[in-house]
Design a protein around this motif. Structure first.
Motif, PDB file in Angstrom:
ATOM      1  N   THR A  91       0.834  -1.208   0.000  1.00  0.00           N
ATOM      2  CA  THR A  91       0.000   0.000   0.000  1.00  0.00           C
ATOM      3  C   THR A  91       0.869   1.258   0.000  1.00  0.00           C
ATOM      4  N   ILE A  92       1.893   1.278   0.854  1.00  0.00           N
ATOM      5  CA  ILE A  92       2.794   2.432   0.920  1.00  0.00           C
ATOM      6  C   ILE A  92       3.516   2.614  -0.414  1.00  0.00           C
ATOM      7  N   VAL A  93       4.019   1.537  -0.989  1.00  0.00           N
ATOM      8  CA  VAL A  93       4.748   1.605  -2.254  1.00  0.00           C
ATOM      9  C   VAL A  93       3.825   2.097  -3.373  1.00  0.00           C
ATOM     10  N   GLY A  94       2.605   1.579  -3.436  1.00  0.00           N
ATOM     11  CA  GLY A  94       1.656   2.020  -4.462  1.00  0.00           C
ATOM     12  C   GLY A  94       1.334   3.496  -4.354  1.00  0.00           C
ATOM     13  N   PHE A  95       1.088   3.948  -3.136  1.00  0.00           N
ATOM     14  CA  PHE A  95       0.812   5.362  -2.854  1.00  0.00           C
ATOM     15  C   PHE A  95       2.002   6.219  -3.299  1.00  0.00           C
ATOM     16  N   ALA A  96       3.198   5.815  -2.888  1.00  0.00           N
ATOM     17  CA  ALA A  96       4.398   6.590  -3.206  1.00  0.00           C
ATOM     18  C   ALA A  96       4.642   6.646  -4.711  1.00  0.00           C
ATOM     19  N   LYS A  97       4.515   5.533  -5.386  1.00  0.00           N
ATOM     20  CA  LYS A  97       4.765   5.503  -6.841  1.00  0.00           C
ATOM     21  C   LYS A  97       3.805   6.426  -7.582  1.00  0.00           C
ATOM     22  N   LYS A  98       2.549   6.434  -7.175  1.00  0.00           N
ATOM     23  CA  LYS A  98       1.570   7.299  -7.840  1.00  0.00           C
ATOM     24  C   LYS A  98       1.897   8.779  -7.645  1.00  0.00           C
ATOM     25  N   LEU A  99       2.630   9.106  -6.556  1.00  0.00           N
ATOM     26  CA  LEU A  99       3.007  10.496  -6.286  1.00  0.00           C
ATOM     27  C   LEU A  99       4.428  10.816  -6.740  1.00  0.00           C
ATOM     28  N   GLY A 100       5.108   9.824  -7.311  1.00  0.00           N
ATOM     29  CA  GLY A 100       6.477  10.048  -7.761  1.00  0.00           C
ATOM     30  C   GLY A 100       7.496  10.099  -6.631  1.00  0.00           C
ATOM     31  N   ILE A 101       7.182   9.448  -5.513  1.00  0.00           N
ATOM     32  CA  ILE A 101       8.071   9.410  -4.354  1.00  0.00           C
ATOM     33  C   ILE A 101       8.770   8.056  -4.327  1.00  0.00           C
ATOM     34  N   LYS A 102      10.081   8.053  -4.144  1.00  0.00           N
ATOM     35  CA  LYS A 102      10.851   6.816  -4.051  1.00  0.00           C
ATOM     36  C   LYS A 102      10.721   6.238  -2.641  1.00  0.00           C
ATOM     37  N   THR A 103      10.821   4.914  -2.535  1.00  0.00           N
ATOM     38  CA  THR A 103      10.711   4.241  -1.249  1.00  0.00           C
ATOM     39  C   THR A 103      12.031   3.569  -0.876  1.00  0.00           C
ATOM     40  N   ILE A 104      12.281   3.533   0.435  1.00  0.00           N
ATOM     41  CA  ILE A 104      13.485   2.913   0.984  1.00  0.00           C
ATOM     42  C   ILE A 104      13.049   1.985   2.110  1.00  0.00           C
ATOM     43  N   ALA A 105      13.463   0.736   2.056  1.00  0.00           N
ATOM     44  CA  ALA A 105      13.177  -0.217   3.137  1.00  0.00           C
ATOM     45  C   ALA A 105      14.317  -0.159   4.144  1.00  0.00           C
ATOM     46  N   GLU A 106      13.976   0.103   5.404  1.00  0.00           N
ATOM     47  CA  GLU A 106      14.959   0.091   6.491  1.00  0.00           C
ATOM     48  C   GLU A 106      15.069  -1.330   7.056  1.00  0.00           C
ATOM     49  N   PHE A 107      16.218  -1.644   7.649  1.00  0.00           N
ATOM     50  CA  PHE A 107      16.423  -2.906   8.366  1.00  0.00           C
ATOM     51  C   PHE A 107      16.379  -4.126   7.442  1.00  0.00           C
ATOM     52  N   VAL A 108      16.962  -3.979   6.269  1.00  0.00           N
ATOM     53  CA  VAL A 108      17.081  -5.128   5.374  1.00  0.00           C
ATOM     54  C   VAL A 108      18.311  -5.901   5.841  1.00  0.00           C
ATOM     55  N   HIS A 109      18.061  -6.976   6.580  1.00  0.00           N
ATOM     56  CA  HIS A 109      19.134  -7.655   7.296  1.00  0.00           C
ATOM     57  C   HIS A 109      19.499  -9.022   6.740  1.00  0.00           C
ATOM     58  N   ASN A 110      18.742  -9.514   5.742  1.00  0.00           N
ATOM     59  CA  ASN A 110      19.106 -10.802   5.136  1.00  0.00           C
ATOM     60  C   ASN A 110      18.567 -10.877   3.707  1.00  0.00           C
ATOM     61  N   ARG A 111      18.980 -11.920   3.015  1.00  0.00           N
ATOM     62  CA  ARG A 111      18.613 -12.077   1.601  1.00  0.00           C
ATOM     63  C   ARG A 111      17.102 -12.212   1.412  1.00  0.00           C
ATOM     64  N   GLU A 112      16.438 -12.957   2.288  1.00  0.00           N
ATOM     65  CA  GLU A 112      14.987 -13.169   2.150  1.00  0.00           C
ATOM     66  C   GLU A 112      14.229 -11.842   2.231  1.00  0.00           C
ATOM     67  N   VAL A 113      14.615 -11.005   3.176  1.00  0.00           N
ATOM     68  CA  VAL A 113      13.969  -9.689   3.308  1.00  0.00           C
ATOM     69  C   VAL A 113      14.279  -8.845   2.073  1.00  0.00           C
ATOM     70  N   PHE A 114      15.528  -8.847   1.640  1.00  0.00           N
ATOM     71  CA  PHE A 114      15.916  -8.085   0.456  1.00  0.00           C
ATOM     72  C   PHE A 114      15.092  -8.496  -0.764  1.00  0.00           C
ATOM     73  N   GLU A 115      14.980  -9.783  -0.996  1.00  0.00           N
ATOM     74  CA  GLU A 115      14.219 -10.264  -2.152  1.00  0.00           C
ATOM     75  C   GLU A 115      12.743  -9.915  -2.053  1.00  0.00           C
TER      76      GLU A 115
END
Length: 139
Positions: A91-115
């Motif tokens: 939901t956050i990503v969809g909202f941001a993309k429609k407004l032209g805002i880039k998103t950053i995921a915090e606390f990406v601590h392993n490959r599974e989360v990254f993927e």
């Protein structure tokens, strides 16, 4: 302090991203918006930190001309296993993309989360999986 920041930006042609913690403590959105407009006129970017951590207000994001939403670690750390977090982040990503805002995921601590965050369309990742904090800036 604000005048000193603006003076340094103007005189040194600095490129910097300011992180603002979006909270109910922001009393005067007009002042914050004025600061954002001024520093952006010198090439700075604005990120809202810890978005999704309790007070996040989509309507306030419309008032602030931000460049990035940093999605809070509480939504990211177990996103590879937590369907509810996945739905909220989508939901956050969809909202941001429609407004032209880039998103950053915090606390990406392993490959599974990254993927998983990549699969959900998050633009950037931050955390120990990407790299540990360093005492010096690495270019």
């Amino acid at each position: 302090m604000v005048n000193e920041i603006v003076h340094r930006l103007r005189d040194n042609n600095c490129k910097i991203t300011f992180e603002i913690l979006e909270s109910e403590g922001i009393e005067n959105y007009e002042d914050v918006s004025g600061f954002i407009k001024e520093v952006k006129s010198y090439g700075s970017k604005i990120a809202i930190d810890d978005f999704g951590s309790g007070y996040s207000n989509f309507a306030h994001m419309l008032k602030l001309d931000v460049d990035y939403l940093k999605i809070d670690s509480s939504l990211i750390k177990n996103i590879h296993q937590d369907k509810n977090s996945q739905i909220i982040v989508q939901t956050i990503v969809g909202f941001a993309k429609k407004l032209g805002i880039k998103t950053i995921a915090e606390f990406v601590h392993n490959r599974e989360v990254f993927e998983k965050v990549r699969e959900l369309g998050v633009d950037y990742s931050q955390g120990y999986y990407i790299g540990e904090p360093k005492p010096e800036i690495v270019m």
